[in-house]
Design a protein around this motif. Structure first.
Motif, short mmCIF file in Angstrom:
data_model
loop_
_atom_site.label_atom_id
_atom_site.label_comp_id
_atom_site.label_asym_id
_atom_site.label_seq_id
_atom_site.Cartn_x
_atom_site.Cartn_y
_atom_site.Cartn_z
N HIS A 1 52.36 3.73 -9.05
CA HIS A 1 53.89 3.76 -9.07
C HIS A 1 54.39 4.88 -10.01
O HIS A 1 55.25 5.42 -9.78
CB HIS A 1 54.31 2.21 -9.71
N ARG B 1 56.78 3.95 -15.58
CA ARG B 1 57.18 2.91 -14.58
C ARG B 1 58.70 3.05 -14.17
O ARG B 1 58.98 2.83 -12.98
CB ARG B 1 56.92 1.43 -15.26
N TRP B 2 59.59 3.40 -15.06
CA TRP B 2 60.86 3.62 -14.91
C TRP B 2 61.25 4.65 -13.76
O TRP B 2 61.88 4.64 -12.94
CB TRP B 2 61.74 3.72 -16.12
N ASP C 1 60.19 3.56 -10.67
CA ASP C 1 61.38 2.58 -10.14
C ASP C 1 62.57 3.26 -9.51
O ASP C 1 63.01 3.06 -8.31
CB ASP C 1 61.86 1.68 -11.11
N HIS D 1 69.17 1.75 -8.08
CA HIS D 1 67.90 0.81 -7.87
C HIS D 1 68.38 -0.51 -8.53
O HIS D 1 67.84 -1.65 -7.93
CB HIS D 1 66.95 1.51 -8.90
N ARG D 2 69.09 -0.44 -9.60
CA ARG D 2 69.52 -1.89 -10.03
C ARG D 2 70.42 -2.61 -9.09
O ARG D 2 70.33 -3.72 -9.07
CB ARG D 2 70.29 -1.46 -11.20
N ARG E 1 66.84 -3.24 -6.16
CA ARG E 1 66.01 -4.45 -6.70
C ARG E 1 66.58 -5.68 -6.19
O ARG E 1 65.94 -6.78 -5.52
CB ARG E 1 66.19 -4.41 -8.25
#
Length: 690
Positions: free
Chosen positions: A12, A290-291, A294, A339-340, A344
């Motif tokens: 990831h 990780r961010w 994402d 993404h937010r 998600r």
């Protein structure tokens, strides 16, 4: 046999590294390729191979569930990006580019953008105002095609293996290896023939997805010592990060050198998640990595359209640090928001209907807008082409009548010509790269690639509507694209004098007898296809027995190293035609510009002189005493270039449609100069006119 789990925490973060490399190189890399796309493809191939194998070898592959998963994961972030691009095209782009953008939007929705770019003869270009805001979707199209193709292959292979009672794991590995080897071999082959097509071609990229998929069939690498695997992880990450700094991927990929980033992924996969302190996978499972993982998908989607839009809105050029920094900040902000707010929340299965309904809804969302935008783009493109054709036809008539006041083109360079009036350019810079001679649209010419089938000689007849009844003379234009670019001027004269003008051309293939027997200082060595084409063309010319063959007398190809050349192979062609009493008009080649002219003018509309190139002084290296008596020499350099510079814009017309070929509109305005030169070089043409 069940494939090992694809849950790899470090992957990831590695995906985030790959995308940030792509973005940084696009923004700050001056056209260099990072290799991040190859990494992204390799990771996707590994993960999806593992996913499909677990489904196929377990409870079976539920097609509707599989397609619904693709819809949920891929579609939501794409739609706002495409909406912004379509809206921006309405505000910022002229009709031809708007039409192309809408057609590409349809191709993106149908996951065929790579094929759209290939069919439109658009390469993967560095950022500029003429660059497609959607070209980066080519890689997502390759992935989308893989996601549909690969389950069919693996499911069919699994079914066949069970029927034949063969051991599943080794046999499936053989299938994947065979596909990988075939694709890699094709990539190497196509890279030699046409690197730009190979760069975008699914068949040439497939191996980058399937090679890492081999590791999804085995967990044997996990038996390696932890320290060894940690070393492999760092070696893989080093290959990935260094790729763009070491290799020119834009020219080398997807040939053998693309193994560099792909093997980097393979090494990282072999390392697995060690969890060892100081290991690469430990670094890539940290919160910042990780961010990045994402937001990686959304960041990839947003950054390129925002860069192209910024170049249209700002006077700053591509690569400008301030412009690039702003685009980066906005891209990251939008990617985080996407993404937010989309990825998600919509990853929650409870927000979606049943898999079958989700798959159907996804198909509707993709296909309906694609049909609307694709159809609208075709209509708009047809209208824009007709307007450009009308402008060129009107210009030709004005040149004949001597009334081309606002757009004199080459006539503006005549000493007796007054100042050029203030007027818009005849064609927008975004249209100038398509300002091509008539034979280009007829499709009766051969491409430059070295393939045996491209050695066939094609003869372009007169374009519809320009046929000359009862012609008094026949002229054949040849000599490669630098000879054929003069066709528009010949068309004007043909209409005036009653000549039949035919075109016989293979791009990048000058009419010569050279096969390597002459010094490189005077003669280029054509590829095998060109050599065969030239042999056949000479035979065709003798059989046609035209009144005049118009071809190059010199060449400025590779002039930066060997200067303008009077080729011995050209002279042997003239001598061969003299043996058959065929007259020749040999024109001096034009000087080549330092950059793509339409792109440069588009970025410097306020002052197109920025795009001018200093003129190389000196007379033609080909003189009358070097050629047989059947040859008349023509030199129109003073009508193409000013005394000190070759201008990008002359008489309110963009003079070149790339960096080395005259635009059709500008060539049209050279008809009077060509007419005057022909009266001396080929007086027999005018004797027959009467």
């Amino acid at each position: 046999m069940v494939a090992p789990s694809a849950r790899r925490e470090g992957l990831h973060g590695l995906r985030g590294v790959a995308v940030i490399l792509v973005v940084l190189f696009h923004l700050f890399g001056a056209g260099r390729v990072s290799g991040g796309i190859d990494v992204f493809l390799a990771i996707s191939g590994f993960l999806f191979t593992g996913l499909i194998l677990r489904r196929v070898t377990g409870e079976g592959l539920d097609l509707s569930a599989y397609l619904a998963r693709l819809v949920r994961r891929l579609l939501p972030p794409i739609l706002p990006v495409l909406a912004v691009v379509v809206l921006a095209s309405l505000v910022l782009l002229p009709a031809p580019m708007r039409a192309q953008t809408w057609q590409e939007t349809a191709a993106v929705l149908l996951y065929v953008e790579n094929w759209q770019l290939i069919s439109s003869q658009l390469g993967y270009d560095a950022a500029g105002v003429q660059t497609s805001p959607l070209q980066h979707f080519w890689s997502l199209s390759v992935q989308g095609q893989f996601y549909l193709f690969w389950p069919v292959v693996l499911t069919a292979a699994w079914w066949l293996l069970r029927r034949l009672r063969l051991p599943a794991r080794p046999a499936l590995a053989v299938v994947v290896l065979a596909v990988t080897a075939a694709s890699f071999g094709y990539a190497v082959h196509l890279h030699r023939l046409d690197q730009q097509v190979a760069y975008l071609h699914t068949g040439a990229r497939l191996w980058e997805l399937t090679l890492p998929g081999l590791l999804a069939l085995s967990a044997g690498h996990r038996r390696l010592p932890r320290a060894a695997r940690a070393g492999l992880g760092w070696a893989g990450l080093a290959l990935i990060v260094s790729c763009g700094f070491v290799l020119d991927g834009a020219a080398l990929f997807p040939g053998p050198w693309a193994l560099w980033p792909v093997l980097g992924v393979v090494l990282f996969l072999l390392a697995d998640d060690t969890g060892a302190p100081g290991s690469a996978d430990r670094l890539l499972t940290a919160r910042p990595a990780r961010w990045l993982g994402d937001i990686s998908y959304a960041l990839y989607l947003w950054h390129w359209p925002l860069l192209i839009i910024a170049l249209h809105l700002s006077p700053r050029p591509a690569g400008d640090p301030m412009l690039s920094a702003v685009v980066l900040a906005v891209s990251v902000g939008l990617a985080h928001a996407t993404h937010r707010l989309l990825e998600r929340p919509l990853g929650d299965l409870r927000r979606w209907p049943s898999p079958l309904r989700t798959a159907r809804a996804g198909a509707v969302v993709l296909v309906v807008p694609a049909l609307v935008l694709g159809g609208s783009g075709l209509v708009l493109d047809s209208r824009a082409r007709q307007e450009a054709e009308d402008a060129r036809a009107s210009l030709a008539q004005q040149v004949l009548n001597g009334t081309s006041r606002d757009h004199p083109g080459a006539l503006a360079l005549r000493p007796d010509r007054g100042p050029v009036p203030e007027a818009p350019l005849l064609l927008d810079p975004t249209e100038a790269d398509a300002d091509l001679p008539p034979h280009d649209a007829q499709g009766c010419w051969q491409a430059a690639e070295d393939r045996p089938e491209l050695a066939e000689v094609l003869l372009c007849p007169e374009p519809p509507g320009t046929e000359v009844p009862d012609p008094v003379a026949t002229v054949v234009i040849t000599g490669g694209s630098h000879g054929a670019m003069w066709e528009p001027a010949w068309r004007v004269l043909a209409a005036e004098h009653g000549w039949r003008v035919l075109v016989m051309v293979k791009a990048g293939c000058q009419l010569t007898t050279s096969t390597g027997q002459f010094p490189v200082e005077t003669d280029l060595v054509p590829n095998a296809s060109c050599q065969e084409w030239n042999r056949r063309a000479l035979t065709e010319l003798v059989e046609l027995d035209p009144d005049v063959v118009f071809t190059l007398g010199t060449t400025t190809a590779q002039a930066e190293t060997t200067g303008e050349k009077a080729s011995r192979g050209f002279v042997e062609v003239f001598e061969h035609l003299a043996e058959h009493d065929i007259d020749v008009v040999a024109i001096r080649d034009i000087f080549r510009m330092q950059s793509d002219v339409p792109a440069c003018v588009a970025e410097n509309l306020a002052d197109p002189s920025v795009c001018d190139t200093p003129r190389v002084p000196g007379p033609s290296p080909l003189t009358p005493d070097m050629v047989p008596d059947n040859v008349g020499l023509v030199d129109l350099t003073d009508h193409v270039c000013a005394p000190e510079v070759c201008q990008a814009v002359v008489g309110n017309i963009i003079a070149y449609h790339d960096h080395s070929h005259l635009s059709a509109s500008f060539a049209t305005t050279l008809a009077p100069a060509l007419d005057a030169a022909l009266r001396e070089a080929a007086p027999a043409l005018y004797a027959q006119t009467g």
